[in-house]
Each structure stands twice: as C-alpha cells, then as structure tokens.
Write an enzyme that holds these catalytic residues in place. Structure first.
Site, PDB file in Angstrom:
ATOM      1  CG  HIS A  52      31.203  54.198  -6.908  1.00 50.32           C
ATOM      2  ND1 HIS A  52      31.514  53.830  -8.202  1.00 50.32           N
ATOM      3  CD2 HIS A  52      31.212  53.042  -6.189  1.00 50.32           C
ATOM      4  CE1 HIS A  52      31.716  52.510  -8.257  1.00 50.32           C
ATOM      5  NE2 HIS A  52      31.530  52.011  -7.050  1.00 50.32           N
TER       6      HIS A  52
ATOM      7  NE  ARG B 181      25.794  47.639  -5.511  1.00 54.36           N
ATOM      8  CZ  ARG B 181      26.788  47.238  -6.264  1.00 54.36           C
ATOM      9  NH1 ARG B 181      26.896  47.664  -7.495  1.00 54.36           N
ATOM     10  NH2 ARG B 181      27.694  46.407  -5.792  1.00 54.36           N
TER      11      ARG B 181
ATOM     12  CB  SER C 244      31.974  49.757 -12.148  1.00 51.28           C
ATOM     13  OG  SER C 244      32.125  50.656 -11.083  1.00 51.28           O
TER      14      SER C 244
ATOM     15  CE  LYS D  64      34.322  43.744  -8.389  1.00 53.09           C
ATOM     16  NZ  LYS D  64      33.563  44.980  -8.229  1.00 53.09           N
TER      17      LYS D  64
END
Ligand code: ADP
Length: 160
Positions: A17, A91, A129, A41
C-alpha cells in the site's frame, strides 16, 4: 488541483500500500487515502481510527497525502472532488477482473470518475493485509511486509 483517491480497507496498511501511495504522490497534486467502511469484508483486525492513525504515521514523508474515511459509496464520496482519479493496485490477473468491474460500476454511478490501475511493485505482488494477519497469528517476522509501527500494532493485536 489534480486529486487522486486511493480507497481500500488498509486492515492493516502494508508496504505494498505504501509503495502505491508514494508512487501516486509523485504524480498527483494531492492524494486522499480513504478507508472505506462499507467493504463487504468482515469487521477487521483494526478499528477505522487505528487504521487512520497507522496510515498517518507511515505517510509523514509525503506532505500531499491526506488520510480520510467514509461509509459512503466511493462514487458518492468522490463527488466532493473535481474530476477525481481513483487509484487501485493490481497484483495479479485475479485483481484485474474484480477491479475492471468496480471501475465500470463507479463510472456508471459518477461520470466524473476515472480509475487508474497501478501495477504492484515486483517485491510486493504476493503481499496483502490478509497474508500479514495470517503470519502474525504464527508470530512470524513482519518486517518485510509492513512498516515498523504497523508491525508492532499487529503483534499486539495478535497477543504477542
Ligand atoms: P480492498 O478491500 O478495497 O481490496 P485493500 O486494503 O485490500 O482494500 O487494498 C486496497 C488497494 O490496494 C486495492 O486496489 C489492492 O489491489 C491494492 N493493493 C493491496 N495490496 C497491494 C500490494 N501488495 N501491492 C499493490 N497494490 C496492493
């Protein structure tokens, strides 16, 4: 003023990040890192206040970066800025499918929005994360994954 909004959960912020924030800050006049509270989430390891404080402490080198949070839809939140650019990190191909869908949706909801995808730095393509949270449960060294103040916060949440 060209404003980039970098939205996400940041639970917790990782070096991936921070890399995206630094690169965005070098391009735009202002970068607003926004913790979105409406994410699908679950509630997360850190409160929004804790995430704000971690993000503030790891972005002190970038004077044009500010930290915010919102429980609004991103397309609505973005209306306070003139022609905002949403930044998302890519990613892998799996990120791309999801990001394409969200970018199209956001543009449909707010025509002022442009979304730009930034390719993750090679060193961080595997980093998320969730990986950090998982490793912390096994008391693994987090030094390569998160900035130092975040590592301490994650260890103490995990009871180490
Ligand atoms: P979200 O719940 O919105 O996916 P995250 O905090 O997981 O929130 O991620 C926020 C943004 O940062 C997303 O665009 C994600 O693809 C990107 N991102 C996450 N980890 C990395 C990384 N290691 N390198 C580059 N971008 C990343």
């Amino acid at each position: 003023m060209e404003t980039a909004i970098y939205p996400g959960s940041f639970d917790p912020p990782t070096l991936g990040h921070v890399n995206i924030i630094a690169r965005t800050a070098a391009i735009f006049d202002r970068v607003v890192v926004c913790i979105l509270k409406n994410s699908a989430k679950d509630s997360g390891m850190f409160t929004v206040a804790e995430r704000i404080s971690m993000l503030e402490s790891v972005t002190t080198d970038y004077p044009n970066v500010m930290i915010d949070s919102s429980s609004a839809l991103l397309a609505e939140y973005a209306r306070q800025y003139e022609r905002p650019v949403i930044i998302r990190g890519l990613r892998a191909l799996t990120d791309f499918e999801y990001e394409m869908q969200i970018a199209s949706l956001n543009r449909r909801l707010n025509h002022q929005i442009e979304t730009m995808m930034m390719v993750a730095d090679n060193s961080y393509t595997y980093l998320s994360s969730s990986v950090v949270k998982q490793l912390s449960r096994f008391n693994k060294d987090l030094g390569c994954f998160v900035p130092e103040p975040v590592a301490s916060a994650v260890y103490s949440k995990s009871g180490f």
